[in-house]
Design a protein around this motif. Sequence first.
Motif, PDB file in Angstrom:
ATOM      1  N   ASP A  12       0.857  -1.194   0.000  1.00 31.51           N
ATOM      2  CA  ASP A  12       0.000   0.000   0.000  1.00 31.51           C
ATOM      3  C   ASP A  12       0.893   1.243   0.000  1.00 31.51           C
ATOM      4  O   ASP A  12       1.055   1.934   0.998  1.00 31.51           O
ATOM      5  CB  ASP A  12      -0.915   0.010   1.231  1.00 31.51           C
ATOM      6  N   PHE A  13       1.470   1.520  -1.155  1.00 27.60           N
ATOM      7  CA  PHE A  13       2.419   2.633  -1.273  1.00 27.60           C
ATOM      8  C   PHE A  13       1.739   3.987  -1.086  1.00 27.60           C
ATOM      9  O   PHE A  13       2.362   4.935  -0.617  1.00 27.60           O
ATOM     10  CB  PHE A  13       3.117   2.573  -2.628  1.00 27.60           C
ATOM     11  N   ASN A  14       0.470   4.044  -1.444  1.00 24.13           N
ATOM     12  CA  ASN A  14      -0.259   5.304  -1.290  1.00 24.13           C
ATOM     13  C   ASN A  14      -0.415   5.666   0.183  1.00 24.13           C
ATOM     14  O   ASN A  14      -0.198   6.814   0.588  1.00 24.13           O
ATOM     15  CB  ASN A  14      -1.622   5.228  -1.963  1.00 24.13           C
ATOM     16  N   GLN A  15      -0.783   4.671   1.009  1.00 24.16           N
ATOM     17  CA  GLN A  15      -0.937   4.922   2.443  1.00 24.16           C
ATOM     18  C   GLN A  15       0.413   5.255   3.073  1.00 24.16           C
ATOM     19  O   GLN A  15       0.507   6.139   3.941  1.00 24.16           O
ATOM     20  CB  GLN A  15      -1.547   3.713   3.145  1.00 24.16           C
ATOM     21  N   ALA A  16       1.443   4.558   2.642  1.00 19.94           N
ATOM     22  CA  ALA A  16       2.778   4.837   3.173  1.00 19.94           C
ATOM     23  C   ALA A  16       3.213   6.253   2.807  1.00 19.94           C
ATOM     24  O   ALA A  16       3.752   6.990   3.641  1.00 19.94           O
ATOM     25  CB  ALA A  16       3.767   3.821   2.626  1.00 19.94           C
ATOM     26  N   GLY A  17       2.953   6.633   1.560  1.00 21.19           N
ATOM     27  CA  GLY A  17       3.309   7.973   1.117  1.00 21.19           C
ATOM     28  C   GLY A  17       2.539   9.035   1.869  1.00 21.19           C
ATOM     29  O   GLY A  17       3.107  10.070   2.260  1.00 21.19           O
ATOM     30  N   GLU A  18       1.260   8.790   2.107  1.00 18.70           N
ATOM     31  CA  GLU A  18       0.446   9.745   2.852  1.00 18.70           C
ATOM     32  C   GLU A  18       0.962   9.901   4.278  1.00 18.70           C
ATOM     33  O   GLU A  18       1.018  11.016   4.813  1.00 18.70           O
ATOM     34  CB  GLU A  18      -1.013   9.289   2.870  1.00 18.70           C
ATOM     35  N   GLY A  19       1.349   8.789   4.893  1.00 17.58           N
ATOM     36  CA  GLY A  19       1.889   8.851   6.249  1.00 17.58           C
ATOM     37  C   GLY A  19       3.183   9.642   6.311  1.00 17.58           C
ATOM     38  O   GLY A  19       3.405  10.436   7.241  1.00 17.58           O
ATOM     39  N   LEU A  20       4.035   9.454   5.319  1.00 22.03           N
ATOM     40  CA  LEU A  20       5.300  10.189   5.260  1.00 22.03           C
ATOM     41  C   LEU A  20       5.050  11.684   5.116  1.00 22.03           C
ATOM     42  O   LEU A  20       5.673  12.504   5.804  1.00 22.03           O
ATOM     43  CB  LEU A  20       6.139   9.679   4.094  1.00 22.03           C
ATOM     44  N   ILE A  21       4.110  12.038   4.239  1.00 25.37           N
ATOM     45  CA  ILE A  21       3.788  13.448   4.017  1.00 25.37           C
ATOM     46  C   ILE A  21       3.209  14.075   5.278  1.00 25.37           C
ATOM     47  O   ILE A  21       3.547  15.208   5.637  1.00 25.37           O
ATOM     48  CB  ILE A  21       2.814  13.596   2.828  1.00 25.37           C
ATOM     49  N   GLN A  22       2.346  13.348   5.979  1.00 25.53           N
ATOM     50  CA  GLN A  22       1.756  13.876   7.214  1.00 25.53           C
ATOM     51  C   GLN A  22       2.826  14.062   8.286  1.00 25.53           C
ATOM     52  O   GLN A  22       2.770  15.037   9.061  1.00 25.53           O
ATOM     53  CB  GLN A  22       0.646  12.941   7.723  1.00 25.53           C
ATOM     54  N   ASP A  23       3.794  13.166   8.341  1.00 26.97           N
ATOM     55  CA  ASP A  23       4.894  13.329   9.301  1.00 26.97           C
ATOM     56  C   ASP A  23       5.693  14.587   8.996  1.00 26.97           C
ATOM     57  O   ASP A  23       6.147  15.289   9.917  1.00 26.97           O
ATOM     58  CB  ASP A  23       5.812  12.099   9.270  1.00 26.97           C
ATOM     59  N   PHE A  24       5.879  14.868   7.698  1.00 33.34           N
ATOM     60  CA  PHE A  24       6.574  16.106   7.314  1.00 33.34           C
ATOM     61  C   PHE A  24       5.761  17.327   7.698  1.00 33.34           C
ATOM     62  O   PHE A  24       6.276  18.272   8.308  1.00 33.34           O
ATOM     63  CB  PHE A  24       6.846  16.107   5.809  1.00 33.34           C
ATOM     64  N   ARG A  25       4.478  17.326   7.360  1.00 28.97           N
ATOM     65  CA  ARG A  25       3.626  18.493   7.621  1.00 28.97           C
ATOM     66  C   ARG A  25       3.517  18.799   9.108  1.00 28.97           C
ATOM     67  O   ARG A  25       3.476  19.964   9.508  1.00 28.97           O
ATOM     68  CB  ARG A  25       2.222  18.251   7.050  1.00 28.97           C
ATOM     69  N   SER A  26       3.453  17.776   9.923  1.00 32.27           N
ATOM     70  CA  SER A  26       3.250  17.973  11.363  1.00 32.27           C
ATOM     71  C   SER A  26       4.532  18.327  12.100  1.00 32.27           C
ATOM     72  O   SER A  26       4.484  18.697  13.280  1.00 32.27           O
ATOM     73  CB  SER A  26       2.650  16.705  11.976  1.00 32.27           C
ATOM     74  N   GLY A  27       5.661  18.192  11.436  1.00 33.51           N
ATOM     75  CA  GLY A  27       6.938  18.481  12.089  1.00 33.51           C
ATOM     76  C   GLY A  27       7.556  17.289  12.791  1.00 33.51           C
ATOM     77  O   GLY A  27       8.580  17.436  13.470  1.00 33.51           O
ATOM     78  N   LYS A  28       6.964  16.098  12.628  1.00 36.10           N
ATOM     79  CA  LYS A  28       7.506  14.916  13.293  1.00 36.10           C
ATOM     80  C   LYS A  28       8.898  14.567  12.773  1.00 36.10           C
ATOM     81  O   LYS A  28       9.695  13.939  13.486  1.00 36.10           O
ATOM     82  CB  LYS A  28       6.562  13.729  13.117  1.00 36.10           C
ATOM     83  N   LEU A  29       9.176  14.956  11.529  1.00 38.29           N
ATOM     84  CA  LEU A  29      10.495  14.685  10.961  1.00 38.29           C
ATOM     85  C   LEU A  29      11.520  15.737  11.375  1.00 38.29           C
ATOM     86  O   LEU A  29      12.709  15.601  11.076  1.00 38.29           O
ATOM     87  CB  LEU A  29      10.418  14.630   9.428  1.00 38.29           C
ATOM     88  N   GLY A  30      11.040  16.794  12.042  1.00 43.33           N
ATOM     89  CA  GLY A  30      11.909  17.885  12.440  1.00 43.33           C
ATOM     90  C   GLY A  30      11.550  19.166  11.708  1.00 43.33           C
ATOM     91  O   GLY A  30      10.614  19.212  10.901  1.00 43.33           O
TER      92      GLY A  30
END
Length: 282
Positions: free
Chosen positions: A252-270
């Motif tokens: 499920d690459f779409n769900q994985a991609g969405e999760g990665l993008i949300q982590d970026f938007r929320s600042g979880k990645l820094g």
Amino acid sequence: MPTIQWYPGHMAKAKREAQEKIKLVDLVIELADARIPESSRNPIIQEIIGQKPSLLILNKADLADPTVTRDWEAYYQRQGQQVVSLDAQHLRSTKAINRVIQEQMQDFFAKRKAKGIKPRAIRLMILGIPNVGKSTLINRFVGKNQAQTGNKPGVTKAQRWLKIGKEFELLDTPGILWPKFEDPMTGHHLALTGAIKDQLLPMQELALVLIEQLRQHYPGLLENHYQLEVPEDLSSSDYLIQFTQAMNLGEDFNQAGEGLIQDFRSGKLGALSLEFPQDEVD
């Protein structure tokens, strides 16, 4: 990745109304996203502002790389643009912004006073693209929830005047996107930061853009954050495959991609930036 386009009818109307009302204001506050200062500065807004005094606010500075944001401030200041960076979501006071506005308008009101014109509140207009934090900033100015806020683009649909004590009157306006992005990366950056509705986007392909950008500017970040072991020369597509498997999402690459993008938007990645002033100079 296909070209991203989004230009709802109410935005075209907002542009016309802003052009009509610009003559009523003394100063324009332009709001941009500190993570993507250039992509989030609508050239149509520059046309609307014209020769009016303006203050550029780089919002969501808490989510952007602080070193890069300081470089952007210096870059715009060299161009003669007044600029302030802040986090409107957690802003406790607008005194610093008020002071900059007062300083910019000092000569204007001195001339009015010399002509015997009575002092009045400074009339402001706030402009920016959707989901850049305009309504949140307005609520900080006013001190209460006068403007609708939401974590999605296109929340504000109409113009209205808001009183801010005795010092300011502020005209709120809907976010305005432009009908065509000359550089495809502009659309990608706007999509990654949430300025365009996710329903219109292929999240899997958008995630590939984010992976490529982060690996270029912040090497090792994704590997360290998600505890991944991947070769440095791995393609972005293969990287997403391994990331999806590491997240136990099968294919499920779409769900994985969405999760990665949300982590970026929320600042979880820094605190990360996607645009750098040296790219504008080069």
